[in-house]
Design an enzyme around this catalytic site. Structure first.
Site, PDB file in Angstrom:
ATOM      1  N   SER A   1       4.307   2.229   8.360  1.00  0.00           N
ATOM      2  CA  SER A   1       3.944   1.225   7.363  1.00  0.00           C
ATOM      3  C   SER A   1       5.140   0.748   6.564  1.00  0.00           C
ATOM      4  O   SER A   1       6.016   1.546   6.204  1.00  0.00           O
ATOM      5  CB  SER A   1       2.953   1.823   6.360  1.00  0.00           C
ATOM      6  OG  SER A   1       1.702   1.923   6.938  1.00  0.00           O
TER       7      SER A   1
ATOM      8  N   HIS B   1       0.811  -1.220   0.000  1.00  0.00           N
ATOM      9  CA  HIS B   1       0.000   0.000   0.000  1.00  0.00           C
ATOM     10  C   HIS B   1       0.847   1.274   0.000  1.00  0.00           C
ATOM     11  O   HIS B   1       0.315   2.366  -0.199  1.00  0.00           O
ATOM     12  CB  HIS B   1      -1.024  -0.011   1.147  1.00  0.00           C
ATOM     13  CG  HIS B   1      -0.498   0.443   2.465  1.00  0.00           C
ATOM     14  ND1 HIS B   1      -0.055  -0.427   3.438  1.00  0.00           N
ATOM     15  CD2 HIS B   1      -0.359   1.682   2.987  1.00  0.00           C
ATOM     16  CE1 HIS B   1       0.335   0.274   4.497  1.00  0.00           C
ATOM     17  NE2 HIS B   1       0.162   1.558   4.243  1.00  0.00           N
TER      18      HIS B   1
ATOM     19  N   GLY C   1       3.014   6.233   9.061  1.00  0.00           N
ATOM     20  CA  GLY C   1       4.422   6.488   8.793  1.00  0.00           C
ATOM     21  C   GLY C   1       5.315   5.295   9.117  1.00  0.00           C
ATOM     22  O   GLY C   1       6.459   5.238   8.678  1.00  0.00           O
TER      23      GLY C   1
ATOM     24  N   ASP D   1      -0.492  -7.358   1.643  1.00  0.00           N
ATOM     25  CA  ASP D   1       0.183  -6.052   1.691  1.00  0.00           C
ATOM     26  C   ASP D   1       1.697  -6.237   1.757  1.00  0.00           C
ATOM     27  O   ASP D   1       2.317  -6.114   2.813  1.00  0.00           O
ATOM     28  CB  ASP D   1      -0.325  -5.272   2.915  1.00  0.00           C
ATOM     29  CG  ASP D   1      -0.010  -3.791   2.826  1.00  0.00           C
ATOM     30  OD1 ASP D   1       0.427  -3.341   1.746  1.00  0.00           O
ATOM     31  OD2 ASP D   1      -0.223  -3.085   3.837  1.00  0.00           O
TER      32      ASP D   1
HETATM   33  C1  4AZ Z   1      -0.865   3.867   8.714  1.00  0.00           C
HETATM   34  O1  4AZ Z   1      -1.755   4.665   8.436  1.00  0.00           O
HETATM   35  C2  4AZ Z   1      -1.006   3.005   9.923  1.00  0.00           C
HETATM   36  N1  4AZ Z   1      -1.870   1.240  14.516  1.00  0.00           N
HETATM   37  C3  4AZ Z   1      -0.035   2.093  10.232  1.00  0.00           C
HETATM   38  C4  4AZ Z   1      -0.159   1.297  11.373  1.00  0.00           C
HETATM   39  C5  4AZ Z   1      -1.274   1.431  12.173  1.00  0.00           C
HETATM   40  C6  4AZ Z   1      -2.249   2.355  11.877  1.00  0.00           C
HETATM   41  C7  4AZ Z   1      -2.123   3.152  10.736  1.00  0.00           C
HETATM   42  C8  4AZ Z   1      -1.389   0.560  13.385  1.00  0.00           C
HETATM   43  O2  4AZ Z   1       0.131   3.768   8.018  1.00  0.00           O
END
Ligand code: 4AZ
Length: 257
Positions: A202, A47, A200, A101
């Protein structure tokens, strides 16, 4: 990372910071985390690379050995252009749950060489395909993401936190995420919900220790908000993709154990 502490990159030497060069501002904008799995390959989340022209490989770069997101330390860092981005063909967000993902970035070699091992740059091991962990196992996550839900800025420094794996049936309970959780994902959190990944983070690593060795078990994927009760972080199950990783990188027996 919410509720964690500042980390040295030496304690997460496989940590990759992925940047996207905006065509208009020509600035490098931090996009996602990743993990160095071999000298020329970084594993991240699909993603992070929605297939529109502005995330073409030519506008991406990867920096390894980075402790502070807005500062450059030439003694520790190694930066590469990206030769290609391979997003899993079955990546699917039609149910709003980022199924499959996972993505691979191939680094562009400089004089025939990609990442060089140092105290701040090192590859992480992939776990054997059938290596399962018990619910409750404690694992480490790391990233440059937000320290609180709702903040609009990332952390200046790499941070780490410790979270516990949740059983599949717990996370799939209707009190949690219900049928959003597929076999390609697992959840992790802390009993008091104080530590979590956040926006951030991710694409970044979740590593767990097995027999005194750290393995990359998860990729930070999604979650409803950050550090919310009954809303644990959701991670891509890396062990489901050993074959996909081998096929797409040409690296064989990368996870022989
Ligand atoms: C994001 O938006 C995201 N709490 C990544 C991890 C989590 C929530 C949002 C986990 O990239």
């Amino acid at each position: 990372i919410v509720g964690g502490t500042v980390a040295t990159v030496e304690s997460h030497p496989w940590m990759a910071a992925i940047f996207w060069r905006s065509r208009h501002s020509k600035e490098n904008v931090f996009r996602c985390g990743g993990s160095l799995i071999s000298p020329c390959w970084v594993l991240s989340a699909a993603h992070c690379f929605p297939d529109s022209s502005h995330t073409k490989a030519c506008s991406l770069s990867v920096t390894l050995g980075k402790s502070a997101i807005n500062e450059t330390d030439d003694t520790k860092e190694q930066t590469f252009q990206v030769e290609k981005v391979i997003v899993h063909a079955e990546f699917d967000n039609s149910e709003g749950n980022f199924n499959n993902d996972i993505a691979l970035l191939k680094l562009k070699a400089i004089d025939g060489q990609c990442a060089e091992e140092s105290s701040s740059v090192r590859t992480v091991c992939l776990p054997p395909a059938r290596q399962a962990l018990n619910a409750g196992s404690s694992c480490e996550i790391a990233g440059y993401g937000r320290q609180k839900e709702g903040l609009w800025y990332n952390s200046r420094y790499l941070r780490e936190a410790t979270v516990n794996l949740l059983a599949h049936d717990v996370c799939s309970d209707k009190e949690y995420y219900g049928n959003l959780i597929t076999d390609n994902m697992f959840c992790a959190g802390t009993p008091d919900w104080s530590q979590d990944a956040c926006k951030g983070d991710s694409g970044g690593p979740m590593v767990c220790e097995v027999d005194n060795r750290m393995f990359l078990f998860g990729i930070v994927s999604w979650g409803e908000g950050c550090s919310r009760a009954l809303r644990p972080g959701v991670y891509t199950t890396v062990t489901n993709y050993n074959k996909w990783i081998e096929e797409n990188t040409g690296l064989s027996s990368i996870a022989s154990g």
